[in-house]
Scaffold this motif. Structure first.
Motif, PDB file in Angstrom:
ATOM      1  N   VAL A 316      -5.080  -3.179   4.387  1.00 21.16           N
ATOM      2  CA  VAL A 316      -4.897  -1.988   3.554  1.00 21.16           C
ATOM      3  C   VAL A 316      -4.778  -2.374   2.081  1.00 21.16           C
ATOM      4  O   VAL A 316      -5.440  -1.777   1.213  1.00 21.16           O
ATOM      5  CB  VAL A 316      -3.652  -1.199   4.007  1.00 21.16           C
ATOM      6  CG1 VAL A 316      -3.346  -0.072   3.014  1.00 21.16           C
ATOM      7  CG2 VAL A 316      -3.866  -0.625   5.403  1.00 21.16           C
ATOM      8  N   ASN A 317      -3.969  -3.378   1.786  1.00 15.26           N
ATOM      9  CA  ASN A 317      -3.775  -3.780   0.390  1.00 15.26           C
ATOM     10  C   ASN A 317      -5.063  -4.249  -0.268  1.00 15.26           C
ATOM     11  O   ASN A 317      -5.339  -3.925  -1.430  1.00 15.26           O
ATOM     12  CB  ASN A 317      -2.713  -4.876   0.307  1.00 15.26           C
ATOM     13  CG  ASN A 317      -1.316  -4.355   0.590  1.00 15.26           C
ATOM     14  OD1 ASN A 317      -1.082  -3.148   0.632  1.00 15.26           O
ATOM     15  ND2 ASN A 317      -0.369  -5.259   0.795  1.00 15.26           N
ATOM     16  N   LYS A 318      -5.859  -5.000   0.456  1.00 11.46           N
ATOM     17  CA  LYS A 318      -7.141  -5.461  -0.093  1.00 11.46           C
ATOM     18  C   LYS A 318      -8.072  -4.287  -0.356  1.00 11.46           C
ATOM     19  O   LYS A 318      -8.799  -4.262  -1.362  1.00 11.46           O
ATOM     20  CB  LYS A 318      -7.797  -6.460   0.860  1.00 11.46           C
ATOM     21  CG  LYS A 318      -7.187  -7.848   0.817  1.00 11.46           C
ATOM     22  CD  LYS A 318      -7.998  -8.819   1.676  1.00 11.46           C
ATOM     23  CE  LYS A 318      -7.431 -10.230   1.572  1.00 11.46           C
ATOM     24  NZ  LYS A 318      -8.202 -11.196   2.412  1.00 11.46           N
ATOM     25  N   SER A 319      -8.048  -3.307   0.538  1.00  5.95           N
ATOM     26  CA  SER A 319      -8.892  -2.125   0.364  1.00  5.95           C
ATOM     27  C   SER A 319      -8.444  -1.317  -0.852  1.00  5.95           C
ATOM     28  O   SER A 319      -9.271  -0.803  -1.612  1.00  5.95           O
ATOM     29  CB  SER A 319      -8.857  -1.261   1.629  1.00  5.95           C
ATOM     30  OG  SER A 319      -9.378  -1.974   2.732  1.00  5.95           O
ATOM     31  N   VAL A 320      -7.132  -1.220  -1.045  1.00  2.28           N
ATOM     32  CA  VAL A 320      -6.597  -0.510  -2.222  1.00  2.28           C
ATOM     33  C   VAL A 320      -6.987  -1.242  -3.505  1.00  2.28           C
ATOM     34  O   VAL A 320      -7.358  -0.619  -4.511  1.00  2.28           O
ATOM     35  CB  VAL A 320      -5.067  -0.363  -2.108  1.00  2.28           C
ATOM     36  CG1 VAL A 320      -4.473   0.146  -3.419  1.00  2.28           C
ATOM     37  CG2 VAL A 320      -4.705   0.586  -0.965  1.00  2.28           C
ATOM     38  N   GLU A 321      -6.920  -2.555  -3.481  1.00  2.11           N
ATOM     39  CA  GLU A 321      -7.344  -3.344  -4.651  1.00  2.11           C
ATOM     40  C   GLU A 321      -8.810  -3.104  -4.984  1.00  2.11           C
ATOM     41  O   GLU A 321      -9.216  -3.202  -6.153  1.00  2.11           O
ATOM     42  CB  GLU A 321      -7.119  -4.834  -4.376  1.00  2.11           C
ATOM     43  CG  GLU A 321      -5.655  -5.254  -4.334  1.00  2.11           C
ATOM     44  CD  GLU A 321      -5.492  -6.695  -3.873  1.00  2.11           C
ATOM     45  OE1 GLU A 321      -6.532  -7.395  -3.715  1.00  2.11           O
ATOM     46  OE2 GLU A 321      -4.343  -7.128  -3.660  1.00  2.11           O
ATOM     47  N   MET A 322      -9.591  -2.759  -3.959  1.00  4.23           N
ATOM     48  CA  MET A 322     -11.026  -2.520  -4.153  1.00  4.23           C
ATOM     49  C   MET A 322     -11.325  -1.065  -4.510  1.00  4.23           C
ATOM     50  O   MET A 322     -12.489  -0.694  -4.672  1.00  4.23           O
ATOM     51  CB  MET A 322     -11.785  -2.919  -2.892  1.00  4.23           C
ATOM     52  CG  MET A 322     -11.704  -4.407  -2.576  1.00  4.23           C
ATOM     53  SD  MET A 322     -12.363  -4.837  -0.936  1.00  4.23           S
ATOM     54  CE  MET A 322     -14.130  -4.576  -1.216  1.00  4.23           C
ATOM     55  N   GLY A 323     -10.264  -0.222  -4.608  1.00  2.00           N
ATOM     56  CA  GLY A 323     -10.465   1.146  -5.067  1.00  2.00           C
ATOM     57  C   GLY A 323     -10.062   2.247  -4.109  1.00  2.00           C
ATOM     58  O   GLY A 323     -10.129   3.434  -4.464  1.00  2.00           O
ATOM     59  N   ALA A 324      -9.653   1.910  -2.905  1.00  2.00           N
ATOM     60  CA  ALA A 324      -9.225   2.937  -1.953  1.00  2.00           C
ATOM     61  C   ALA A 324      -7.898   3.549  -2.387  1.00  2.00           C
ATOM     62  O   ALA A 324      -7.123   2.934  -3.133  1.00  2.00           O
ATOM     63  CB  ALA A 324      -9.094   2.339  -0.555  1.00  2.00           C
ATOM     64  N   LYS A 325      -7.619   4.744  -1.903  1.00  2.00           N
ATOM     65  CA  LYS A 325      -6.389   5.450  -2.263  1.00  2.00           C
ATOM     66  C   LYS A 325      -5.588   5.775  -1.004  1.00  2.00           C
ATOM     67  O   LYS A 325      -6.119   6.342  -0.044  1.00  2.00           O
ATOM     68  CB  LYS A 325      -6.717   6.749  -3.007  1.00  2.00           C
ATOM     69  CG  LYS A 325      -5.482   7.566  -3.386  1.00  2.00           C
ATOM     70  CD  LYS A 325      -5.879   8.886  -4.026  1.00  2.00           C
ATOM     71  CE  LYS A 325      -4.647   9.734  -4.330  1.00  2.00           C
ATOM     72  NZ  LYS A 325      -5.015  11.068  -4.896  1.00  2.00           N
ATOM     73  N   VAL A 326      -4.300   5.424  -1.020  1.00  2.00           N
ATOM     74  CA  VAL A 326      -3.412   5.761   0.098  1.00  2.00           C
ATOM     75  C   VAL A 326      -2.890   7.181  -0.107  1.00  2.00           C
ATOM     76  O   VAL A 326      -2.221   7.479  -1.092  1.00  2.00           O
ATOM     77  CB  VAL A 326      -2.230   4.775   0.190  1.00  2.00           C
ATOM     78  CG1 VAL A 326      -1.239   5.236   1.253  1.00  2.00           C
ATOM     79  CG2 VAL A 326      -2.735   3.377   0.524  1.00  2.00           C
ATOM     80  N   VAL A 327      -3.214   8.067   0.822  1.00  2.00           N
ATOM     81  CA  VAL A 327      -2.804   9.469   0.746  1.00  2.00           C
ATOM     82  C   VAL A 327      -1.396   9.644   1.293  1.00  2.00           C
ATOM     83  O   VAL A 327      -0.593  10.419   0.781  1.00  2.00           O
ATOM     84  CB  VAL A 327      -3.794  10.362   1.520  1.00  2.00           C
ATOM     85  CG1 VAL A 327      -3.312  11.811   1.542  1.00  2.00           C
ATOM     86  CG2 VAL A 327      -5.185  10.270   0.911  1.00  2.00           C
ATOM     87  N   ILE A 328      -1.094   8.903   2.345  1.00  2.00           N
ATOM     88  CA  ILE A 328       0.232   8.939   2.952  1.00  2.00           C
ATOM     89  C   ILE A 328       0.449   7.605   3.652  1.00  2.00           C
ATOM     90  O   ILE A 328      -0.484   7.011   4.178  1.00  2.00           O
ATOM     91  CB  ILE A 328       0.372  10.109   3.946  1.00  2.00           C
ATOM     92  CG1 ILE A 328       1.831  10.246   4.444  1.00  2.00           C
ATOM     93  CG2 ILE A 328      -0.589   9.972   5.107  1.00  2.00           C
ATOM     94  CD1 ILE A 328       2.060  11.462   5.336  1.00  2.00           C
ATOM     95  N   GLY A 329       1.687   7.123   3.651  1.00  2.00           N
ATOM     96  CA  GLY A 329       2.005   5.872   4.347  1.00  2.00           C
ATOM     97  C   GLY A 329       1.736   4.652   3.486  1.00  2.00           C
ATOM     98  O   GLY A 329       1.980   4.648   2.275  1.00  2.00           O
ATOM     99  N   GLY A 330       1.263   3.590   4.135  1.00  2.00           N
ATOM    100  CA  GLY A 330       0.872   2.383   3.421  1.00  2.00           C
ATOM    101  C   GLY A 330       1.970   1.353   3.228  1.00  2.00           C
ATOM    102  O   GLY A 330       1.784   0.389   2.489  1.00  2.00           O
TER     103      GLY A 330
END
Length: 450
Positions: A316-330
Motif C-alpha cells: 500500500v505504501n509503495k502504491s501511495v508513493e506512486m500516486g494512489a490515494k487512500v480513501v479509508i484505512g491504510g
C-alpha cells in the motif's frame, strides 16, 4: 522446534517439533498399508465413514473453530461457517460419488467396451493456513472416497488445526493411515514426494511453493494439482445494480480479513458509477467491526502473522508513493491492518500487479467493456472474475473474453462443492470439487472385449 503465537495479541499458544525425514517416510508407509485395504472397499462402504465424519464435525465444532480462530485469527463466526461448509462438502459427495465413479459403457467395434475408475495410491496434500479445514477437506474427501489414502503437510502456523484434523478422522472410525498428518517443514516436502509410495500431490498455496512442488513431482512423472494465487477482478458495468454490487463487494474483498485466493482484489468500475461506488463502498467498509476474533460481533480480525501485515503495508505504501490515494484505512498495528480502499490506481502499482492478501480494495475506472476486460486480464493470475450487470444475455456471449477459471455474474467468486474449482495461468492447473475433483487422482481404466 517452532512456536505458534496468537496473531490477535501475540501471546504464546504452543510449541512443536518437526518430525524427522525418517519419521515422515514411516508415516507414508502407514498410509500405503492402509491403502491396500481401503482401495478394496466399495464406494458405499467408504461413504459410511464420511457419514461418521459429518457427525464428528458437528460434535467437535467448538474446539475446531476455537483452534482456527486462535491460530490464524479468523473471526469466530467465519470459523464456524468454514466447519459447516466442510460438512456440506461431505453431504454432496455422499449423494453423488457413486455416480461420479461408476464406469461408462462405450460403443466400439468390440463386443463390450467400458471404463472403470481406480485409485492411484497415497496422495500428498500440501495445504495453506487461510482456510485450515476447508482447503484440506476439498482435497482429501474426494481423494479418499475414490479409494486413495492421504498424508497432509499442513501450514506450520496452524499446526494445532492439523493435529485436530487427524484426530477427527480417527474419531470417525477411519482405519489408521487413511488420513495422516505430517508435521514437517516446507524443506522436507520434496523428500516425501521422492518416496516411490507417493503417487500424486495436491498443493494449495503460493506461486513459489507451487512451482517447487510441481517441479519435484514432474521430475518423477507424478500427477499434481495446483491451486495457487489469484488477483480476481470485480467488474461493475454501466447497467449494474450499484447497491447490490456494493453489498457483494464487501464480502468479496473483506471476508476472512481479505486472506483468500478467490477474493476480489481489483475493483473495475464504469466511470459513470465510479464516484457513487466509492462513496457507498466506503460507508459499508467503515461500518465493519474490527477487533478480537473470538468476539462474535467481529468481522475483521488480524492477519495471520505480523510479517503478512507488514508485507501488505509495504504494498500500500509503495502504491501511495506512486500516486494512489487512500480513501479509508491504510494503517497497521501489529498483525492488524485496517480495511482499506485505494483510488488513483495504475497498472504499475503493487496493489494492482501483485496479489494483495489482506483487506485492501483498489478501485479503477473504465469507459468501455473492452477496456474492462483488458484491465481484468492484465494479470499473471486467472482464478476467477465477478461481473455485475443487468444484461445477462450479452455477458454470456462474452464469457470467452475473460482468461479465468470461473466467471460469476452478479455474485462473488466462491468455491461450491458442486462446481469445479481451479484456475489458469499462474493460478495453477487441475480442478478440485465436483465430478472433476474426485477424478483428479484416479486411473481411468479402459476395458475392451473383442
Amino acid at each position: 522446534m517452532f512456536s505458534i503465537t496468537n496473531p490477535f495479541n501475540q501471546t504464546f499458544l504452543s510449541e512443536y517439533q518437526y518430525i524427522t525425514d525418517e519419521q515422515a517416510i514411516s508415516d507414508v508407509e502407514i498410509c500405503q498399508k492402509a491403502y491396500m485395504g481401503w482401495k478394496s472397499k466399495t464406494v458405499d462402504d467408504r461413504l459410511k465413514f464420511i457419514k461418521n465424519l459429518i457427525f464428528e464435525l458437528e460434535n467437535q465444532k467448538e474446539i475446531l473453530t476455537k483452534q482456527c480462530t486462535l491460530e490464524m485469527g479468523k473471526p469466530l463466526k467465519q470459523s464456524v461457517a468454514e466447519i459447516e461448509k466442510c460438512g456440506k462438502l461431505c453431504e454432496y459427495y455422499i449423494k453423488n460419488a457413486e455416480d461420479f465413479l461408476s464406469g461408462k459403457n462405450i460403443t466400439t467395434d468390440g463386443s463390450e467396451s467400458y471404463t472403470t475408475h481406480e485409485p492411484l495410491g497415497v496422495i500428498l496434500g500440501v495445504m495453506p493456513w487461510n482456510f485450515p479445514y476447508w482447503q484440506v477437506f476439498r482435497f482429501a474427501i474426494p481423494a479418499i472416497i475414490a479409494g486413495n489414502t492421504v498424508c497432509v503437510k499442513h501450514a506450520s502456523n496452524v499446526a494445532g488445526c492439523g493435529k485436530l484434523l487427524e484426530k477427527l478422522f480417527k474419531d470417525a472410525g477411519f482405519p489408521q493411515g487413511v488420513y495422516k498428518n505430517l508435521l514437517i517443514s516446507g524443506k522436507q516436502v520434496e523428500n516425501v514426494i521422492n518416496s516411490p509410495i507417493i503417487k500424486g500431490v495436491s498443493l494449495t498455496g503460493s506461486e513459489k511453493a507451487g512451482a517447487s512442488v510441481a517441479s519435484a513431482a514432474a521430475n518423477l512423472i507424478k500427477k499434481s494439482v495446483l491451486e495457487l494465487g489469484g488477483s480476481n477482478a470485480f467488474v461493475i458495468c454501466k447497467d449494474a445494480n450499484i447497491d447490490d454490487a456494493v453489498e457483494t463487494a464487501v464480502n468479496a474483498r473483506m471476508q476472512n480479513t481479505g486472506q483468500s485466493c478467490i477474493a476480489a482484489k481489483r475493483f473495475i468500475v464504469h466511470e459513470s458509477l465510479y464516484d457513487s461506488f466509492v462513496d457507498k463502498y466506503k460507508a459499508k467498509v467503515a461500518d465493519l467491526v474490527s477487533g478480537d476474533p473470538m468476539d462474535e460481533n467481529t468481522y475483521i480480525g488480524p492477519l495471520a502473522r505480523i510479517d503478512l501485515a507488514e508485507d501488505l503495508e509495504e504494498q500500500v505504501n509503495k502504491s501511495v508513493e506512486m500516486g494512489a490515494k487512500v480513501v479509508i484505512g491504510g494503517k497497521r498495528k501489529d498483525a492488524f491492518y485496517e480495511p482499506t480502499i485505494i483510488t488513483g490506481v495504475t497498472k504499475d502499482m503493487p496493489v494492482f500487479k501483485e496479489e494483495v492478501f489482506g483487506p485492501v480494495a483498489p478501485v479503477i475506472s473504465f469507459k468501455t467493456f473492452e477496456e474492462a476486460v483488458e484491465i481484468s486480464n492484465d494479470t499473471e493470475f486467472g482464478l476467477g472474475v465477478t461481473v455485475f450487470t443487468e444484461d445477462i444475455k450479452e455477458i454470456k456471449e462474452k464469457l470467452h473474453l475473460f482468461d479465468e477459471g470461473a466467471v460469476f455474474i452478479n455474485a462473488l467468486v466462491k468455491s461450491d462443492p458442486a462446481l469445479p474449482f481451479g484456475g489458469v495461468k499462474k493460478s495453477g492447473y487441475g480442478r478440485e470439487l465436483a465430478e472433476n475433483g474426485i477424478k483428479e487422482f484416479v486411473n481411468v481404466k479402459t476395458v475392451y472385449i473383442k
